[in-house]
Scaffold this motif. Structure first.
Motif, PDB file in Angstrom:
ATOM      1  N   GLN A  52     -10.791   1.698   2.504  1.00  0.00           N
ATOM      2  CA  GLN A  52     -10.936   2.579   1.445  1.00  0.00           C
ATOM      3  C   GLN A  52     -12.259   2.570   0.451  1.00  0.00           C
ATOM      4  O   GLN A  52     -12.634   3.508   0.139  1.00  0.00           O
ATOM      5  N   THR A  70      -5.168   8.807  -0.026  1.00  0.00           N
ATOM      6  CA  THR A  70      -4.707   8.365   1.368  1.00  0.00           C
ATOM      7  C   THR A  70      -3.086   8.317   1.283  1.00  0.00           C
ATOM      8  O   THR A  70      -2.664   8.421   2.398  1.00  0.00           O
ATOM      9  N   ARG A  71      -2.665   7.813   0.105  1.00  0.00           N
ATOM     10  CA  ARG A  71      -1.107   7.909   0.137  1.00  0.00           C
ATOM     11  C   ARG A  71      -0.602   9.386   0.469  1.00  0.00           C
ATOM     12  O   ARG A  71       0.517   9.407   1.386  1.00  0.00           O
ATOM     13  N   GLU A  74      -1.258  10.136   4.262  1.00  0.00           N
ATOM     14  CA  GLU A  74      -0.268   9.137   5.161  1.00  0.00           C
ATOM     15  C   GLU A  74       1.145   9.621   5.002  1.00  0.00           C
ATOM     16  O   GLU A  74       1.878   9.824   6.113  1.00  0.00           O
ATOM     17  N   HIS A  78      -1.021  12.458   8.519  1.00  0.00           N
ATOM     18  CA  HIS A  78      -2.248  12.915   8.853  1.00  0.00           C
ATOM     19  C   HIS A  78      -3.248  11.613   9.196  1.00  0.00           C
ATOM     20  O   HIS A  78      -4.154  11.600   9.898  1.00  0.00           O
ATOM     21  N   ILE A  79      -2.821  10.537   8.452  1.00  0.00           N
ATOM     22  CA  ILE A  79      -3.660   9.156   8.558  1.00  0.00           C
ATOM     23  C   ILE A  79      -2.535   8.100   8.717  1.00  0.00           C
ATOM     24  O   ILE A  79      -1.439   8.258   8.181  1.00  0.00           O
ATOM     25  N   GLU A  80      -3.224   6.958   8.975  1.00  0.00           N
ATOM     26  CA  GLU A  80      -2.353   5.678   8.924  1.00  0.00           C
ATOM     27  C   GLU A  80      -3.191   4.493   8.335  1.00  0.00           C
ATOM     28  O   GLU A  80      -4.609   4.486   8.623  1.00  0.00           O
ATOM     29  N   ARG A  81      -2.813   4.021   7.501  1.00  0.00           N
ATOM     30  CA  ARG A  81      -3.500   2.636   7.017  1.00  0.00           C
ATOM     31  C   ARG A  81      -2.745   1.234   7.542  1.00  0.00           C
ATOM     32  O   ARG A  81      -1.399   1.346   7.687  1.00  0.00           O
ATOM     33  N   THR A  82      -3.711   0.604   7.813  1.00  0.00           N
ATOM     34  CA  THR A  82      -3.399  -0.738   8.424  1.00  0.00           C
ATOM     35  C   THR A  82      -4.346  -1.671   7.683  1.00  0.00           C
ATOM     36  O   THR A  82      -5.320  -1.548   7.160  1.00  0.00           O
ATOM     37  N   SER A  91      -7.304  -1.932   3.210  1.00  0.00           N
ATOM     38  CA  SER A  91      -6.827  -1.073   4.345  1.00  0.00           C
ATOM     39  C   SER A  91      -7.815  -0.364   4.995  1.00  0.00           C
ATOM     40  O   SER A  91      -8.733   0.174   4.318  1.00  0.00           O
ATOM     41  N   VAL A  93      -8.195   2.936   7.075  1.00  0.00           N
ATOM     42  CA  VAL A  93      -7.700   4.261   7.216  1.00  0.00           C
ATOM     43  C   VAL A  93      -8.062   5.157   8.639  1.00  0.00           C
ATOM     44  O   VAL A  93      -9.377   4.983   8.785  1.00  0.00           O
ATOM     45  N   THR A  96      -4.489  10.063  12.568  1.00  0.00           N
ATOM     46  CA  THR A  96      -3.344  10.155  13.314  1.00  0.00           C
ATOM     47  C   THR A  96      -3.733  11.337  14.335  1.00  0.00           C
ATOM     48  O   THR A  96      -4.581  11.908  14.074  1.00  0.00           O
TER      49      THR A  96
END
Length: 146
Positions: A52, A70-71, A74, A78-82, A91, A93, A96
């Motif tokens: 981020q 991003t929240r 997510e 449309h996105i994933e945070r790991t 995180s 980003v 998906t």
């Protein structure tokens, strides 16, 4: 530069900015996006997964704005945070499959927006325009062009 020209130039830039953002919002609305979110999706599409802080720097916006975007993206799938393996506080980003499809659609819409924006301009100006606008953007940012 005289005051009349400066006023006309600043007014034209202001109106272009407002109208461009309004038209972008009209194009993004049916996709369930707000202006700014598309830039985040396109940045990840262009560069691959990023943390981020990197997204904040690339987009030229504050970290809390990226966190909020991003929240929402997510939650929409449309996105994933790991977790970032190199920084426990950060995180990564990534898009998906839904986000990738959306980025592809946004790219198509951006062609439409660009075509609408420059309609009627001469070809020689169109060739120079991105460089001129980038120089203007750099000038306003206060950063050196180097």
């Amino acid at each position: 530069m005289d005051q009349t020209y400066a006023g006309a130039l600043n007014q034209a830039i202001r109106l272009l900015s407002l109208r461009h953002r309004t038209r972008a919002a009209q194009l993004l609305g049916p996709l369930g996006l707000h202006p700014g979110q598309e830039a985040l999706l396109l940045e990840i599409d262009r560069t691959g997964p990023r943390n981020q802080a990197q997204l904040s720097e690339a987009l030229g916006c504050e970290p809390p704005s990226v966190t909020l975007m991003t929240r929402k993206l997510e939650a929409a799938g449309h996105i994933e945070r790991t977790p970032d393996p190199t920084d426990k506080r950060a995180s990564i980003v990534a898009l998906t499959a839904s986000g990738q499809a959306l980025a592809d659609r946004i790219t198509e819409l951006w062609v439409t927006l660009a075509e609408e924006t420059v309609r009627g301009l001469p070809a020689d100006l169109l060739e120079r325009l991105p460089g001129v606008l980038q120089t203007m953007s750099t000038n306003v940012s206060g950063k050196s062009a180097d």
